[in-house]
Each structure stands twice: as structure tokens, then as C-alpha cells.
Design a protein around this motif. Structure first.
Motif, short mmCIF file in Angstrom:
data_model
loop_
_atom_site.label_atom_id
_atom_site.label_comp_id
_atom_site.label_asym_id
_atom_site.label_seq_id
_atom_site.Cartn_x
_atom_site.Cartn_y
_atom_site.Cartn_z
N LYS A 6 -5.13 17.94 -11.36
CA LYS A 6 -5.70 17.15 -12.46
C LYS A 6 -5.02 15.79 -12.58
CE LYS A 6 -7.42 20.99 -15.23
NZ LYS A 6 -6.68 22.23 -14.92
N VAL A 7 -3.69 15.79 -12.41
CA VAL A 7 -2.97 14.52 -12.51
C VAL A 7 -3.38 13.60 -11.36
CG1 VAL A 7 -0.70 13.43 -12.48
CG2 VAL A 7 -1.03 15.58 -13.71
N GLY B 5 -2.99 23.65 -10.27
CA GLY B 5 -4.08 23.12 -11.10
C GLY B 5 -3.65 21.85 -11.82
N TRP B 6 -2.42 21.85 -12.28
CA TRP B 6 -1.89 20.70 -13.00
C TRP B 6 -1.81 19.49 -12.07
CZ3 TRP B 6 3.39 20.99 -16.12
CH2 TRP B 6 3.48 19.87 -16.96
N PHE C 31 4.92 26.12 -17.46
CA PHE C 31 3.70 26.48 -16.73
C PHE C 31 2.85 27.47 -17.52
CE2 PHE C 31 5.92 25.33 -12.55
CZ PHE C 31 5.19 24.18 -12.40
N ARG D 251 -6.72 12.05 -11.90
CA ARG D 251 -6.67 10.92 -12.83
C ARG D 251 -6.15 9.67 -12.13
NH1 ARG D 251 -3.12 10.91 -16.56
NH2 ARG D 251 -2.28 13.02 -16.49
N GLU E 39 -0.49 27.75 -12.18
CA GLU E 39 -0.60 26.66 -13.16
C GLU E 39 -0.24 25.32 -12.53
OE1 GLU E 39 -1.99 27.31 -15.89
OE2 GLU E 39 -1.81 29.49 -15.97
N GLY E 40 0.78 25.34 -11.67
CA GLY E 40 1.26 24.09 -11.09
C GLY E 40 0.25 23.43 -10.17
N ASP F 61 -5.89 29.02 -11.24
CA ASP F 61 -5.88 28.89 -12.70
C ASP F 61 -7.26 29.16 -13.29
OD1 ASP F 61 -7.22 26.60 -12.11
OD2 ASP F 61 -5.78 25.21 -12.99
N LYS G 4 9.28 22.17 -9.34
CA LYS G 4 9.30 23.42 -10.10
C LYS G 4 8.51 24.54 -9.44
CE LYS G 4 10.23 21.34 -14.46
NZ LYS G 4 9.79 21.16 -15.83
N ILE G 5 7.56 24.15 -8.62
CA ILE G 5 6.80 25.19 -7.92
C ILE G 5 7.61 25.67 -6.72
CG2 ILE G 5 4.71 25.69 -6.62
CD1 ILE G 5 3.31 23.44 -8.08
N LEU H 176 6.02 12.69 -12.95
CA LEU H 176 5.62 14.02 -13.40
C LEU H 176 5.22 14.87 -12.19
CD1 LEU H 176 4.91 16.01 -15.67
CD2 LEU H 176 2.64 15.00 -15.76
N GLU I 13 -3.98 17.13 -19.83
CA GLU I 13 -5.31 17.46 -19.32
C GLU I 13 -6.02 18.40 -20.29
OE1 GLU I 13 -5.22 15.62 -16.66
OE2 GLU I 13 -3.03 15.53 -16.72
N ASN J 291 -1.05 6.83 -15.27
CA ASN J 291 -0.04 5.86 -15.63
C ASN J 291 1.20 6.14 -14.79
OD1 ASN J 291 1.28 8.00 -17.03
ND2 ASN J 291 -0.18 7.66 -18.69
N GLU K 2 8.18 16.10 -10.47
CA GLU K 2 8.80 17.17 -11.25
C GLU K 2 8.05 18.48 -11.06
OE1 GLU K 2 10.54 17.39 -14.69
OE2 GLU K 2 12.03 16.14 -13.69
N ILE K 3 6.73 18.41 -11.14
CA ILE K 3 5.95 19.65 -11.04
C ILE K 3 6.19 20.30 -9.70
CG2 ILE K 3 3.65 20.70 -11.08
CD1 ILE K 3 2.70 18.36 -12.80
N ARG L 207 4.12 7.06 -15.38
CA ARG L 207 4.82 8.31 -15.70
C ARG L 207 4.31 9.48 -14.86
NH1 ARG L 207 3.58 7.76 -21.04
NH2 ARG L 207 2.08 9.45 -20.86
N ASP L 208 3.01 9.43 -14.58
CA ASP L 208 2.39 10.55 -13.87
C ASP L 208 3.00 10.78 -12.49
OD1 ASP L 208 0.64 11.22 -15.86
OD2 ASP L 208 -0.94 9.86 -15.15
#
Ligand SMILES: Cc1cc2nc3c(=O)[nH]c(=O)nc-3n(C[C@H](O)[C@H](O)[C@H](O)COP(=O)(O)O)c2cc1C
Ligand code: SF4
Ligand code: SF4
Ligand code: FES
Lengths: 447, 323
Positions: free
Chosen positions: A370-371, A366-367, B101, A374, A363-364, B184, A394-395, A387, B137, A381, A390-391, A383-384
């Protein structure tokens, strides 16, 4: 030109054929090992050489070999990892394409050292043309008595087979490689047990990179001590570097470990400096998985000492100001390159290649992709940026295999060193779109 | 036997036991949530990372802490190991991260999901999730598909725990079920949607921790918390015939295997009590079952609410008598 141990004969016409290779001293190490050395002697020479795995992690090869379990009546396997898929790394392909017999020779000596009677070369699915070259070399080696039963009358038997992957980066991870070789989906296994105890078909197994195996040939020929004389400290011998990006002369180079980064980039003997008279902006010294270095930390460490091409020197400063030698995929970016776009490009690769077994990586990655997309396309923005940090925190460290870390580190490093550029993308979205992105202008979606 | 400490509670277990199973031996609050491990399925575990714990001391011989959080379901204990679960801030953070997640691509369609009320992801989200999301997203989506005529797959809800894959692999004879693609965009599938045609295929529904695999004979019939679960048995030639029938009034709304508090099928006569498809899908007639009595549901979940019996006799007495 520097010393050449692996690529010495690379420019000899016809070196990919058995006759020419043999005339140039090929298969000497097999003769020497099988006739005058015990398997244990070979292991000792490799230990003495200080050779470290060339696949990325840099684990001492001799030590890895000494860990191999040797239960009675159970076969052992040597697997050559030729799945080379790390962005920025193409040295194994070069070696196999030009010197296929060097790999075959290395496989024979190494298999002898480990007591393996069946060995495999697992080759990246996209390298089909290389597979054909190596297959031909294997057939020639069989025809000339270097493979098969009772090699050179020594009583040692070895069969060598080659197996193509299906085009997955993750199959370069050693336990995923084993799964794939067994005919299963290439998901990394949970360790322990390590392959040295339970690998291919549940038997003790060693997995080594193409270059590590090739390096065993000069080590056996000239002795481990001789090999260890090259280099500095725990970085001994020569290393193939895949140099790419905005260099005057990109390509595969064999360097003595310990060469200064500055000399490697700028001297005419090596990469010849930055192309088109531009200035260097950043460098990823060890393949896409390692942290990126900004211009001021490439040739010098944060302490101001010269940065050298060694495992230790490139890592100096830790994650704050250092990187890693990794697989030697040396990618150079000039002043026109966009770090955000490049980071997104790497992230896209990892999101595509994650096997999807464990949640943080699946999940991380892919996230993050995407960020970053963008941000790159001016829809982010501020914040991203936090973020993303942070992501990747966590991975990191929470996954089954190191791919999760490999996906997190480049993003973390890019933000650490180039935060302003990320912010600039947010505050100047239109400007950001107009820039020339050079090498990174691949718009093809991967998925 | 080796001694280990989980959240300040000491327990003795066989050497080679995993941290998770040592914690389960203690029971209660110290047990980490496990979304992919399933003791009855060989090779399961290690994937979801919800069971991460902190090892504060590796063993009596080498009391150094382990640098990373470890997956408790696949890490064996050592004598003298000190483990922190509830008592570790890092574990709480790690678990919250994993929960986030798992939820970013989840449709959060609990209101229309048959699993709601007995879903392990709901429980996890309730305990470790946040109210909002930082995910802006588009979510990954798939259309629901049929796996045979009795099972529905909502891939959107799948957490890729691989339990169903191991089930299909290990208790049915033909392997036609697996994972396709990577990352994913990975999805579980019977290869090119070929139905799993096997007497025991329905068990994939029981092992699924979420509402990705559901029973089509029960779809949209009722919410689970309106049902009364009863232990029931029947004469069956294919399986042990020991199941739980979920009653709606006088009707059997659905039939499942007998699951323990961790969602795992209980043993029947020393073997895992998987039930066959006939018992699960076709025996909805009360006369076919011998109803043994109420089923104790002991989970910290919606499904335990409103039931007549729990494992706590005091609470039961209160419920039954109102005192
Ligand atoms: C995601 C991932 C991809 C990898 N890909 C490769 C690869 O393509 N080639 C390689 O030699 N090693 C690769 N490795 C490293 C191998 O797992 C293994 O450490 C290596 O083959 C050992 O060989 P060495 O000791 O000779 O370096 C990869 C590791 C990971 C985690
Ligand atoms: S870290 Fe990523 S690639 Fe490695 S096992 Fe987990 S999901 Fe697969
Ligand atoms: S369908 Fe259910 S059991 Fe199967 S992998 Fe997905 S969540 Fe797990
Ligand atoms: S239960 Fe341990 S990782 Fe899923």
C-alpha cells in the motif's frame, strides 16, 4: 555456443516423444544406474558432482539426499517441485515443455537413488498445458517399461504421478507443497521437523527442483567428477537462466556457471545486449526474491572484480552491494524503467501470495504494497521511504518461511540503491506519472 | 530432565519441552505472550510470532547464540539453553513490531467489543504497543456474519491465529470451518458460511484470543468486568458440566469454560474441560447450576480488576477486609 548438458537435444524435432528421445540417447542413465550402480553409488556421484539445488536456495543436492532418514518399513518419497511461480523464472516450464522425458528420466534415477517407490511431480496450476505434455511422457515411459513394477528386470518398482497445484506461489515452498499434495491448504509447516525426517504423510521426503532432477541425468551418464569440472569453486555444472526484460534476445539459456555477467548480457551468443540501443539501469539476477543491482554493480563487484554467474560471485558484497543467483530469473531493466513501479509490482505479488499464517508477513507485505502504491502514484511523502525500510526490517527473520524475507529484500535493496528515485517520486508526483513504464505498465489489480 | 535458563532463572524440564512451556513452569514475568499457541490444540502455535524470544546460548554442547529470534511456543529446549525474554532488547523490539502488525488492520473498536477487558490483544497492545499508529492506509474490513445462530464472527478483529480452526477440526466431528484466501485478505469461515452445527462448536468462542468470535446470547449484555465469575457445575450428558457462570447480580449473563491464566481451558478429570453448547448457550437459569464458589481470575488484565479474589492471599485479605 556453450556446452549443453540439459538442452543438448532441445531443437531435435519430435524430442518430446519417446521414440525420438530414446534414439537421442534418452534413458541411458536409467539403464546405467539400475544395471551397474547401487542407489548409494548414485548418491555418491551426485555428491561428487557438487550439484546445488536449482530451485533457489542452492543447497547441495547430494548432501540433501544423504540426510534422508531411512527408517525400516517406512516409505520414502521424492517430490519434484515444478511449481515455478517466481516472477522472472520460466526455465522449468521450458524444460518440461521441450524435454518432458528428461524430467521423467531424472525422476526415475533420483527415485532409485533415494529408494523411493512412489514419486510425484507437483506442477504449477497455471501450467496445465505443460502438465499434459509431462503426463503423456509418463504414459509413454510406463508403456515402455521405464516405470511400474520391476523396471528393466532390476526388481526396482517405481510409480510416478503428477499433481497440479491450485495456483499459489507459496506451494513452491517445500513444506507448503507437501501440505498441498496431502490435500490440505498450502501453508508452510514449522520446521523442524524437516521433510528429510517427516515429510509427505509423515514419511521421509526429498523435494527437488525440476532442473536439479534433470541434472542428475548427465551426472549419472558422465560421472559426477566430469560434471564438477564445469564451473568455478562451489558453483559446478551448467545452469538454466531465464533471461527477460529489455534484452535483445530474452529467453532460456543454459550457461556454464562461471560465465561472466558482462558476456551473458552483451555477447551475441547470449542475450545480445540491451534492446533498442538503450543503457542498462538495473538487474535482478535471480528471480524477484533477490536484491536488485544498480548498473555499476552488475558486471563488476564493489571491489571492481568481474562479476560472474556463480552463487558466490553474485552474492559478493552481501546485501550492501551483492545479490544472489537464486532460481536464475535474470531480469534486466533499461534506462526507461521505473524502479519504484517495479518495486511496487513485486510487493504487490508478495502481498497477494503470502499465505497469511504469520503476522509479520501477512500484515507487513500488505502494508508495504500500500505504501509503495502511494509512492508510485504520487501520493507519498518522504517519511514513507524510511517507513518501508522499517517495515521490511521487522518482517525479515521473524517469519515461518522465507517468503517473508523474499518480500522484504527486494524493497530493501531498491531503496538502498535507488533512494533518489523514490524521493523524486515524492517531490515530482506529476512528472513521475508521465513516464513511460515499458514492461511494468500492468494496471490490472491483482486482488 | 534438562536445565535451561530463562531471564536468569534456572528451571528443569522434560526433554522436548518448548521454551514457552519451560517459561510457564517458572511463571510470572518471564512468560512470553502467546496469542496463537494453545496447549490443548494439536498443531497450534508458530503463527502469531508474539512469543519470539532470543536464544543467547543454544545448548551446553553448542553454546552459540541463535541468529534469529525464535518462536518460543514451537522451539524445543536443549540442555543448557540460555533464553532471554524480558531481558532482551531485541525481543522487546520484535514484539513491538509484531504488535504493530497485529494492530494495523485491527478496527480498535474495543469500546463496543464484548471481548474488551479479557482480550489478549488488548493486553499485548497495552504492554508492547505504541499510542499512535503509522498506518495511514485503509483498514481491511468485512461485515460481521453469523456462524450458526449462537456465534458471531467479526472478521475485522480476527488475528488469524487458527485456534478456532483447530478447535473445529479437533473437537467437532465435521470439518466445515477453515481459512479461505491468503495473506492479509485471508479470512476464517465456515465454508460458504455454513453454520458449524455441532454440540461443541461454542468452544471456538473460548479459544479466540480476541473479540472475533463472540457469544450471541451474551452480546452487548454487560462488560465483563461488571460480572462476577463463579465456578459452577451441572449434570450434563454431553460434557463434564464444569463451567464458569458469569453473574450480573443474580442473573447468569454468560457461561464459559474454565480458563487458566493463559486463557486455556483447564483439564477436568484429566481431559480438557470443553463445555457443550447446551451448557454454554441454554442454561442461563441459576437453578440449573450448582454454584461452587468464586472463580479466581489471575490475569494481568482489566478483567482481574475489581474482583474479590486473586491468587495472592495477602491482596485478597486486603480486598475483603479493606486493610
Ligand atoms: C516462497 C517460496 C517459493 C518457492 N518456490 C519454488 C518453486 O517454485 N520451485 C522450486 O523448485 N523451489 C521453490 N522454492 C524452494 C523450495 O522450498 C525448495 O527449497 C526447493 O524446491 C528445493 O529444491 P532444490 O534443492 O532442488 O533447489 C520456494 C521457496 C519459497 C520459500
Ligand atoms: S512467511 Fe508469509 S508465506 Fe511464509 S508462512 Fe509466514 S505468512 Fe505464510
Ligand atoms: S476468529 Fe479468533 S480464534 Fe479464530 S483465527 Fe481469528 S482470532 Fe483466532
Ligand atoms: S504463540 Fe508462538 S507464535 Fe503464536
Amino acid at each position: 555456443m556453450g556446452r549443453k548438458l540439459l538442452l543438448e537435444h532441445v531443437n531435435v524435432p519430435g524430442i518430446e516423444t519417446y521414440e525420438v528421445y530414446r534414439k537421442n540417447g534418452g534413458y541411458r542413465s536409467v539403464e546405467k544406474a539400475l544395471k551397474t550402480m547401487s542407489p548409494q553409488n548414485v548418491v555418491e556421484e551426485v555428491q561428487a558432482s557438487g550439484l546445488r539445488g536449482r530451485g533457489g536456495a542452492g543447497f547441495p543436492t547430494g548432501m540433501k539426499w544423504s540426510f534422508l532418514a531411512k527408517p525400516e518399513g517406512v516409505p520414502r518419497y521424492l517430490l519434484c517441485n515444478a511449481d515455478e511461480s517466481e516472477p522472472g523464472t520460466f526455465k522449468d516450464r521450458y524444460l518440461m515443455e521441450k524435454l518432458p522425458h528428461l524430467l521423467v528420466e531424472g525422476m526415475i534415477v533420483s527415485s532409485y537413488a533415494l529408494g523411493a517407490n512412489q514419486s510425484y511431480i507437483y506442477i504449477r496450476g497455471e501450467y496445465m498445458f505443460v502438465l499434459e505434455i509431462v503426463e503423456k511422457a509418463i504414459a509413454e515411459a510406463y508403456a515402455n517399461g521405464w516405470l511400474g513394477k520391476n523396471i528393466m528386470g532390476s526388481g526396482y518398482d517405481l510409480d510416478l504421478a503428477i499433481c497440479p497445484g491450485g495456483g499459489a506461489y507459496i506451494c513452491g515452498e517445500e513444506t507448503a507443497l507437501i501440505e498441498s499434495l496431502e490435500g490440505k491448504r498450502g501453508n508452510p509447516r514449522i520446521k523442524p521437523p524437516f521433510p528429510a525426517v517427516k515429510g509427505l504423510w509423515g514419511c521421509p521426503t526429498v523435494v527437488n527442483n525440476v532442473e536439479s532432477i534433470a541434472a542428475v541425468v548427465p551426472i549419472v551418464n558422465d560421472g559426477g567428477a566430469e560434471y564438477a569440472k564445469i564451473g568455478i569453486g562451489k558453483s559446478t555444472g551448467t545452469k538454466l537462466i531465464s533471461a527477460s526484460g529489455n534484452l535483445v534476445k530474452p529467453g532460456v539459456y543454459e550457461i556454464d556457471l562461471g560465465l561472466s555477467v558482462e558476456e551473458f548480457i552483451y555477447s551475441d551468443e547470449w542475450c545480445g545486449g540491451i534492446a533498442n540501443g538503450k543503457k542498462i539501469k538495473a538487474c535482478v539476477p535471480g528471480g524477484s526474491s533477490v536484491p536488485i543491482l544498480p548498473a555499476n554493480l552488475i558486471c563488476k563487484t564493489a571491489e571492481g572484480t568481474d562479476r560472474l554467474m556463480t552463487y558466490e560471485s553474485l552474492a559478493e558484497g552481501g546485501f550492501a552491494s551483492g545479490s544472489m543467483l537464486g532460481s536464475g530469473g535474470f531480469i534486466v531493466f533499461d534506462e526507461d524503467q521505473c524502479i519504484v513501479r517495479n518495486t511496487w509490482n513485486f510487493a504487490r505479488f508478495y502481498a497477494h501470495e503470502s499465505c497469511g499464517q504469520c503476522s509479520p508477513c501477512r500484515e507487513g507485505t500488505g502494508w508495504m504494497e500500500k505504501v509503495l502504491r502511494r509512492l508510485e502514484y504520487g501520493q507519498g511523502n518522504l517519511r514513507d521511504i524510511d517507513l518501508l525500510e522499517e517495515i521490511n526490517k521487522k518482517i525479515e527473520g521473524n517469519t515461518i518461511c522465507p517468503l517473508g524475507d523474499a518480500a522484504a529484500w527486494p524493497v530493501a535493496a531498491a531503496i538502498r540503491h535507488f533512494r533518489e528515485e523514490f524521493e523524486w517520486h515524492v517531490t515530482n508526483p506529476d512528472e513521475a506519472q508521465k513516464r513511460n513504464f515499458g514492461i511494468a505498465s500492468n494496471h490490472m489489480p491483482l486482488v | 530432565m534438562v536445565k535451561v535458563i530463562v531471564d536468569d532463572i534456572e528451571v528443569e524440564v522434560e526433554p522436548g519441552t518448548t521454551i514457552l512451556n519451560a517459561a510457564r513452569k517458572i511463571g510470572g514475568e518471564v512468560v512470553p505472550p502467546a496469542m496463537c499457541y494453545y496447549s490443548k490444540l494439536e498443531g497450534s502455535g508458530g503463527k502469531c510470532r508474539t512469543c519470539l524470544v532470543e536464544v543467547a546460548a543454544g545448548s551446553a554442547a553448542d553454546p552459540r547464540p541463535m541468529p534469529k529470534l525464535v518462536a518460543s511456543c514451537s522451539t524445543p529446549v536443549q540442555d543448557g539453553m540460555v533464553i532471554k525474554n524480558k531481558t532482551s532488547e531485541r525481543v522487546r523490539e520484535g514484539r513491538a513490531a509484531v504488535t504493530e502488525f497485529l494492530l494495523i488492520n485491527h478496527p480498535l473498536d474495543c469500546p463496543i467489543c464484548d471481548q474488551a477487558g479479557e482480550c489478549h490483544l488488548q493486553d499485548l497492545g497495552f504492554e508492547h504497543g505504541k499510542a499512535g499508529t503509522r498506518y495511514e492506509e485503509k483498514r481491511r474490513t468485512y461485515d460481521p456474519i453469523d456462524i450458526g445462530d449462537k456465534i458471531k464472527l467479526h472478521m475485522n478483529r480476527c488475528i488469524l491465529c487458527y485456534r478456532c480452526v483447530y478447535t473445529a477440526n479437533q473437537i467437532t466431528d465435521n470439518r466445515v470451518h477453515g481459512v479461505m484466501h491468503r495473506g492479509d485478505h485471508a479470512e476464517i469461515s465456515t465454508y460458504i458460511e455454513k453454520a458449524i452445527d455441532n454440540d461443541f462448536s461454542g468452544n471456538v468462542i473460548d479459544v479466540c484470543p480476541v473479540g472475533a468470535l463472540t457469544d450471541k446470547t451474551f452480546r452487548f449484555k454487560s462488560r465483563v468486568w461488571f460480572l462476577k465469575p463463579m465456578n459452577a457445575s451441572c449434570e450434563c450428558t454431553k460434557c463434564a458440566g464444569k463451567a464458569v457462570v458469569w453473574m450480573f447480580g443474580d442473573e447468569i449473563a454468560r457461561v464459559t469454560g474454565r480458563k487458566d491464566q493463559y486463557g486455556e481451558i483447564e483439564d477436568v478429570d484429566g481431559k480438557t474441560g470443553w463445555i457443550c453448547n447446551e451448557c454454554r448457550f441454554d442454561k442461563k437459569d441459576k437453578s440449573k447450576w450448582n454454584i461452587e464458589g468464586p472463580r479466581v481470575i489471575n490475569r494481568h488484565s482489566v478483567i482481574s480488576q475489581g474482583h474479590y479474589l486473586t491468587n495472592d492471599p495477602k491482596r485478597d485479605a486486603k480486598k475483603l477486609t479493606g486493610k
